[in-house]
Enzyme design. Sequence first.
Site, short mmCIF file in Angstrom:
data_model
loop_
_atom_site.label_atom_id
_atom_site.label_comp_id
_atom_site.label_asym_id
_atom_site.label_seq_id
_atom_site.Cartn_x
_atom_site.Cartn_y
_atom_site.Cartn_z
N CYS A 55 0.82 -1.21 0.00
CA CYS A 55 0.00 0.00 0.00
C CYS A 55 0.86 1.27 0.00
O CYS A 55 2.03 1.25 0.42
CB CYS A 55 -0.89 0.03 1.24
SG CYS A 55 -2.27 -1.13 1.20
N GLU A 57 0.60 3.75 2.00
CA GLU A 57 0.98 4.11 3.37
C GLU A 57 2.26 3.38 3.79
O GLU A 57 3.13 3.96 4.46
CB GLU A 57 -0.15 3.76 4.33
CG GLU A 57 -1.42 4.57 4.13
CD GLU A 57 -2.40 3.92 3.14
OE1 GLU A 57 -1.94 3.21 2.22
OE2 GLU A 57 -3.61 4.13 3.30
N1 THU Z 1 -4.44 0.75 -1.34
C1 THU Z 1 -3.54 1.60 -0.79
O1 THU Z 1 -2.42 1.72 -1.27
N2 THU Z 1 -3.90 2.30 0.31
C2 THU Z 1 -5.16 2.32 0.84
O2 THU Z 1 -5.40 3.05 1.80
C3 THU Z 1 -6.20 1.47 0.27
C4 THU Z 1 -5.76 0.52 -0.78
C5 THU Z 1 -4.07 0.02 -2.56
C6 THU Z 1 -3.82 -1.45 -2.42
C7 THU Z 1 -4.06 -1.93 -3.83
O3 THU Z 1 -2.88 -1.75 -4.59
C8 THU Z 1 -5.12 -1.00 -4.36
O4 THU Z 1 -5.10 0.14 -3.51
C9 THU Z 1 -6.52 -1.61 -4.38
O5 THU Z 1 -6.85 -2.12 -3.14
#
Ligand code: THU
Length: 135
Positions: A55, A57
């Site tokens: 992610c 974050e």
């Molecule tokens: N994702 C993030 O990077 N941060 C979030 O807060 C929510 C989800 C990403 C994970 C994945 O690559 C895509 O968003 C879809 O879930």
Amino acid sequence: MDPDLQSLFDAARTARTRAYAPYSRFAVGAALRDADGRVHAGCNVENAAYPVGTCAEAGAIAAMIAEGGRAIREMLVIGPGPGLVTPCGACRQRIREFAAPETMIHVADGDGVRARFTLGALLPNSFGPENLTDA
Ligand code: THU
């Protein structure tokens, strides 16, 4: 927008343009301010082996740690769609390691900040480093 918040928004928005999200097509950016006022950003990095993706974050936290930071003072996440792109459960715990219950997490889309939450609201009654040191 407050200039400190604007700098987080700008950093997260730029990181988002660099997201590697060919599978979900859901590009996310994140930026945080550390205790020294430095801003660190990250984006999601997906993988053909889907669960290995990370992610935005997690990327921002890794950038902070690599630069010597150890405390998150404020964070902003930016993503697409009608729903609020709040940190996933695992990232709430990742943030928890380096933030206080009062730490603000701003949730934005391309137009600006849509909502803000304290970490304590997103992850109440959490488990953290103190639990281990008090054992
Ligand atoms: N994702 C993030 O990077 N941060 C979030 O807060 C929510 C989800 C990403 C994970 C994945 O690559 C895509 O968003 C879809 O879930």
